[in-house]
Motif scaffolding. Structure first.
Motif, PDB file in Angstrom:
ATOM      1  N   ASN A   4       0.726  -9.012 -19.258  1.00 16.64           N
ATOM      2  CA  ASN A   4       2.192  -8.984 -19.371  1.00 16.64           C
ATOM      3  C   ASN A   4       2.846  -7.819 -18.638  1.00 16.64           C
ATOM      4  O   ASN A   4       4.009  -7.488 -18.909  1.00 16.64           O
ATOM      5  N   CYS A   5       2.129  -7.204 -17.706  1.00 21.42           N
ATOM      6  CA  CYS A   5       2.704  -6.121 -16.904  1.00 21.42           C
ATOM      7  C   CYS A   5       2.632  -6.440 -15.418  1.00 21.42           C
ATOM      8  O   CYS A   5       3.609  -6.273 -14.705  1.00 21.42           O
ATOM      9  N   TRP A   6       1.464  -6.874 -14.950  1.00 26.53           N
ATOM     10  CA  TRP A   6       1.305  -7.222 -13.545  1.00 26.53           C
ATOM     11  C   TRP A   6       0.174  -8.228 -13.403  1.00 26.53           C
ATOM     12  O   TRP A   6      -0.620  -8.456 -14.326  1.00 26.53           O
ATOM     13  N   VAL A   7       0.113  -8.843 -12.244  1.00 26.20           N
ATOM     14  CA  VAL A   7      -0.950  -9.805 -11.934  1.00 26.20           C
ATOM     15  C   VAL A   7      -1.970  -9.091 -11.057  1.00 26.20           C
ATOM     16  O   VAL A   7      -1.613  -8.559  -9.996  1.00 26.20           O
ATOM     17  N   ILE A   8      -3.214  -9.056 -11.484  1.00 23.64           N
ATOM     18  CA  ILE A   8      -4.235  -8.405 -10.672  1.00 23.64           C
ATOM     19  C   ILE A   8      -4.516  -9.274  -9.442  1.00 23.64           C
ATOM     20  O   ILE A   8      -4.340 -10.509  -9.488  1.00 23.64           O
ATOM     21  N   PRO A   9      -4.923  -8.678  -8.316  1.00 25.67           N
ATOM     22  CA  PRO A   9      -5.080  -9.443  -7.063  1.00 25.67           C
ATOM     23  C   PRO A   9      -5.961 -10.671  -7.203  1.00 25.67           C
ATOM     24  O   PRO A   9      -5.664 -11.721  -6.611  1.00 25.67           O
ATOM     25  N   GLU A  10      -7.017 -10.580  -7.997  1.00 27.93           N
ATOM     26  CA  GLU A  10      -7.946 -11.698  -8.145  1.00 27.93           C
ATOM     27  C   GLU A  10      -7.292 -12.916  -8.786  1.00 27.93           C
ATOM     28  O   GLU A  10      -7.779 -14.046  -8.628  1.00 27.93           O
ATOM     29  N   GLU A  11      -6.192 -12.726  -9.476  1.00 32.55           N
ATOM     30  CA  GLU A  11      -5.565 -13.824 -10.208  1.00 32.55           C
ATOM     31  C   GLU A  11      -4.268 -14.318  -9.567  1.00 32.55           C
ATOM     32  O   GLU A  11      -3.653 -15.257 -10.072  1.00 32.55           O
ATOM     33  N   GLU A  12      -3.866 -13.725  -8.469  1.00 30.70           N
ATOM     34  CA  GLU A  12      -2.585 -14.112  -7.865  1.00 30.70           C
ATOM     35  C   GLU A  12      -2.548 -15.584  -7.475  1.00 30.70           C
ATOM     36  O   GLU A  12      -1.497 -16.222  -7.528  1.00 30.70           O
ATOM     37  N   ARG A  13      -3.704 -16.140  -7.116  1.00 27.62           N
ATOM     38  CA  ARG A  13      -3.723 -17.534  -6.676  1.00 27.62           C
ATOM     39  C   ARG A  13      -3.416 -18.522  -7.803  1.00 27.62           C
ATOM     40  O   ARG A  13      -3.082 -19.685  -7.564  1.00 27.62           O
ATOM     41  N   PHE A  14      -3.515 -18.066  -9.043  1.00 25.13           N
ATOM     42  CA  PHE A  14      -3.252 -18.953 -10.172  1.00 25.13           C
ATOM     43  C   PHE A  14      -1.772 -19.019 -10.536  1.00 25.13           C
ATOM     44  O   PHE A  14      -1.365 -19.872 -11.324  1.00 25.13           O
ATOM     45  N   ASP A  39     -11.066 -23.565 -11.678  1.00 21.89           N
ATOM     46  CA  ASP A  39     -11.228 -22.389 -10.824  1.00 21.89           C
ATOM     47  C   ASP A  39     -11.164 -21.107 -11.645  1.00 21.89           C
ATOM     48  O   ASP A  39     -11.949 -20.163 -11.447  1.00 21.89           O
ATOM     49  N   TYR A  40     -10.250 -21.059 -12.598  1.00 21.43           N
ATOM     50  CA  TYR A  40     -10.101 -19.877 -13.445  1.00 21.43           C
ATOM     51  C   TYR A  40     -11.345 -19.665 -14.305  1.00 21.43           C
ATOM     52  O   TYR A  40     -11.870 -18.545 -14.408  1.00 21.43           O
ATOM     53  N   CYS A  41     -11.836 -20.736 -14.901  1.00 26.78           N
ATOM     54  CA  CYS A  41     -13.033 -20.630 -15.734  1.00 26.78           C
ATOM     55  C   CYS A  41     -14.247 -20.213 -14.902  1.00 26.78           C
ATOM     56  O   CYS A  41     -15.086 -19.420 -15.354  1.00 26.78           O
ATOM     57  N   GLU A  42     -14.353 -20.731 -13.701  1.00 19.88           N
ATOM     58  CA  GLU A  42     -15.465 -20.364 -12.821  1.00 19.88           C
ATOM     59  C   GLU A  42     -15.413 -18.871 -12.484  1.00 19.88           C
ATOM     60  O   GLU A  42     -16.447 -18.192 -12.442  1.00 19.88           O
ATOM     61  N   MET A  43     -14.219 -18.352 -12.245  1.00 15.51           N
ATOM     62  CA  MET A  43     -14.073 -16.925 -11.950  1.00 15.51           C
ATOM     63  C   MET A  43     -14.535 -16.071 -13.134  1.00 15.51           C
ATOM     64  O   MET A  43     -15.309 -15.113 -12.973  1.00 15.51           O
ATOM     65  N   LEU A  44     -14.120 -16.434 -14.342  1.00 18.86           N
ATOM     66  CA  LEU A  44     -14.469 -15.627 -15.509  1.00 18.86           C
ATOM     67  C   LEU A  44     -15.927 -15.796 -15.922  1.00 18.86           C
ATOM     68  O   LEU A  44     -16.487 -14.921 -16.599  1.00 18.86           O
ATOM     69  N   ALA A  45     -16.550 -16.896 -15.508  1.00 20.77           N
ATOM     70  CA  ALA A  45     -17.961 -17.100 -15.836  1.00 20.77           C
ATOM     71  C   ALA A  45     -18.855 -16.037 -15.192  1.00 20.77           C
ATOM     72  O   ALA A  45     -19.998 -15.831 -15.624  1.00 20.77           O
ATOM     73  N   LYS A  46     -18.348 -15.359 -14.180  1.00 20.65           N
ATOM     74  CA  LYS A  46     -19.117 -14.327 -13.494  1.00 20.65           C
ATOM     75  C   LYS A  46     -19.058 -12.970 -14.197  1.00 20.65           C
ATOM     76  O   LYS A  46     -19.765 -12.036 -13.821  1.00 20.65           O
ATOM     77  N   VAL A  47     -18.194 -12.863 -15.213  1.00 24.70           N
ATOM     78  CA  VAL A  47     -18.029 -11.598 -15.930  1.00 24.70           C
ATOM     79  C   VAL A  47     -19.070 -11.514 -17.037  1.00 24.70           C
ATOM     80  O   VAL A  47     -19.248 -12.479 -17.790  1.00 24.70           O
ATOM     81  N   PRO A  48     -19.784 -10.397 -17.174  1.00 23.61           N
ATOM     82  CA  PRO A  48     -20.748 -10.260 -18.276  1.00 23.61           C
ATOM     83  C   PRO A  48     -20.080 -10.507 -19.619  1.00 23.61           C
ATOM     84  O   PRO A  48     -18.976 -10.009 -19.875  1.00 23.61           O
ATOM     85  N   ASP A  49     -20.733 -11.260 -20.461  1.00 24.35           N
ATOM     86  CA  ASP A  49     -20.124 -11.693 -21.717  1.00 24.35           C
ATOM     87  C   ASP A  49     -19.691 -10.521 -22.583  1.00 24.35           C
ATOM     88  O   ASP A  49     -18.649 -10.591 -23.253  1.00 24.35           O
ATOM     89  N   GLU A  50     -20.468  -9.425 -22.580  1.00 20.69           N
ATOM     90  CA  GLU A  50     -20.126  -8.301 -23.452  1.00 20.69           C
ATOM     91  C   GLU A  50     -18.876  -7.551 -22.989  1.00 20.69           C
ATOM     92  O   GLU A  50     -18.323  -6.739 -23.730  1.00 20.69           O
ATOM     93  N   ARG A  51     -18.402  -7.803 -21.769  1.00 24.29           N
ATOM     94  CA  ARG A  51     -17.182  -7.172 -21.266  1.00 24.29           C
ATOM     95  C   ARG A  51     -16.060  -8.182 -21.027  1.00 24.29           C
ATOM     96  O   ARG A  51     -14.977  -7.813 -20.594  1.00 24.29           O
ATOM     97  N   LEU A  52     -16.291  -9.431 -21.333  1.00 25.94           N
ATOM     98  CA  LEU A  52     -15.326 -10.480 -21.015  1.00 25.94           C
ATOM     99  C   LEU A  52     -13.992 -10.252 -21.723  1.00 25.94           C
ATOM    100  O   LEU A  52     -12.922 -10.492 -21.153  1.00 25.94           O
ATOM    101  N   HIS A  53     -14.039  -9.780 -22.962  1.00 30.70           N
ATOM    102  CA  HIS A  53     -12.788  -9.572 -23.715  1.00 30.70           C
ATOM    103  C   HIS A  53     -11.899  -8.531 -23.055  1.00 30.70           C
ATOM    104  O   HIS A  53     -10.680  -8.561 -23.221  1.00 30.70           O
ATOM    105  N   GLN A  54     -12.488  -7.594 -22.308  1.00 31.01           N
ATOM    106  CA  GLN A  54     -11.685  -6.613 -21.584  1.00 31.01           C
ATOM    107  C   GLN A  54     -11.094  -7.233 -20.315  1.00 31.01           C
ATOM    108  O   GLN A  54      -9.928  -7.020 -19.991  1.00 31.01           O
ATOM    109  N   ARG A  55     -11.889  -8.008 -19.626  1.00 31.84           N
ATOM    110  CA  ARG A  55     -11.474  -8.581 -18.345  1.00 31.84           C
ATOM    111  C   ARG A  55     -10.357  -9.610 -18.502  1.00 31.84           C
ATOM    112  O   ARG A  55      -9.432  -9.656 -17.672  1.00 31.84           O
ATOM    113  N   ILE A  56     -10.404 -10.422 -19.534  1.00 34.06           N
ATOM    114  CA  ILE A  56      -9.419 -11.498 -19.686  1.00 34.06           C
ATOM    115  C   ILE A  56      -7.997 -10.961 -19.649  1.00 34.06           C
ATOM    116  O   ILE A  56      -7.111 -11.561 -19.031  1.00 34.06           O
TER     117      ILE A  56
END
Length: 360
Positions: free
Chosen positions: A289-299, A267-284
């Motif tokens: 280590n500060c907070w969990v973004i809403p999209e990732e709370e389910r993990f 599920d996590y890999c499927e979510m990140l597969a939707k991120v453009p590759d040139e911006r993926l390093h920012q999104r990951i």
């Protein structure tokens, strides 16, 4: 067993280090990720001015982003402000480099950097590669308070595998390691450290070579479970950072994720597969280590928290930490989520620290 704090460097929150000192934490390790937090040396300088006893240093400084003479001068400046309580932790940049889209520094380059750095931390001359040429470098004006090399600056090298632990064994005063899942894993760490030391003709004194592990701690209330809202709030960011790390290891080196991620991995890999590759390093590393973004709370599951953090009753935590100490771990530094960080700091200081022989 000592407890320290790992600080997501924040130039506007020096009170956190002041509070850690007042509560009896032994060390404050200021993280160095230039595209995530404040500059660690600027933050350390402010903390040095506001504290008196807590040991201050980097947790960890990134070797790939600053030349060795810059790192030596930076930490020696902090040592001028906090003489005798300054240390330097260094690592190859598992986050700092990846947030810029690059893998961490290779082991051979990492070790070459540390070989350049070590004499500089003593105020001595070192042969340093400058624009592809080896040049003799030393601080030309080490007096008049610009820097302090007179008080020793301990060097702690971060190592997660046998090769990087070997580098620590050859060159460092201590090692920063992954939090072992069981005290017996400390045997593996020590074997790697001592094997590395042996290749340099060095014998490690386990009493004086310090090992430190990074995790976070949440003290359970009676009847509370590791997936309670409070524990998720305190531990979720650290737990998710381990998923970020595992994804980077898989993406860059095809290293398989640990078994405790099996339920969420697809599920996590499927979510990140939707991120453009040139911006993926920012999104990951969003919220790293500060907070969990809403999209990732389910993990953030109870299993993930229990596999990556120290969670239990006060009695269980003390028993666990003392078992790690007996196995050869000297310090645990905790990195709670940003919003509840003061609550975690105080709760652990109240319920755990006094039973480790460490208190204000």
């Amino acid at each position: 067993m000592e407890l320290g704090v790992c600080v997501a460097s924040h130039v506007g929150d020096i009170d956190y280090a002041v509070e850690a000192e007042a509560l009896g934490y032994s060390h404050a390790w200021f993280a160095d990720s230039q595209m995530l937090w404040s500059d660690c040396y600027a933050t350390l300088a402010l903390a040095a001015d506001r504290t008196n006893t807590i040991r201050l240093g980097t947790g960890v400084a990134v070797t790939a982003t600053r030349p060795a003479p810059v790192t030596a001068a930076s930490i020696a400046t902090i040592n001028a402000l906090a003489p005798g309580r300054t240390f330097l932790g260094v690592g190859a940049g598992n986050t700092a480099m990846r947030v810029m889209g690059s893998p961490p520094q290779r082991i051979a380059e990492f070790e070459a950097y540390i070989e350049e750095l070590r004499p500089l931390l003593r105020g001595e001359e070192s042969m340093v590669s400058v624009q592809g040429r080896q040049r003799p470098i030393r601080h030309a004006m080490p007096d008049h308070g610009f820097v302090n090399f007179e008080d020793p600056i301990e060097l702690h090298v971060s190592g997660f595998g046998p090769r990087s632990l070997g580098v620590a064994g050859r060159h460092a005063d201590g090692a920063v390691v992954a939090m072992p899942p069981h005290p017996a894993v400390m045997d593996f760490y020590w074997q790697a450290l001592e094997a590395g030391a042996a290749t340099a003709g060095r014998t490690l004194d386990r009493e004086n070579f310090k090992t430190t592990a990074l995790t976070t701690i949440s003290v359970l209330d009676p009847g509370e479970t590791p997936d309670s809202p409070r524990v998720r709030n305190e531990c979720g960011a650290f737990a998710m950072a381990t998923l970020h790390y595992a994804y980077d290891q898989w993406r860059q080196f095809r290293q398989e994720p640990p078994p405790y991620l099996s339920d969420v991995w697809a599920d996590y890999c499927e979510m990140l597969a939707k991120v453009p590759d040139e911006r993926l390093h920012q999104r990951i590393h969003a919220g790293h280590n500060c907070w969990v973004i809403p999209e990732e709370e389910r993990f953030v599951t109870g299993d993930l928290i229990e596999s990556t953090c120290l969670v239990g009753t006060a009695e269980d935590l003390v028993e666990s930490l003392l078992a790690f100490e007996a196995a050869g771990l000297d310090q645990v530094m905790i990195l709670p989520a940003f919003e509840p960080r003061y609550d975690v700091l105080r709760r652990v200081a109240e319920d755990v620290l006094p039973h480790l022989g460490q208190s204000a």
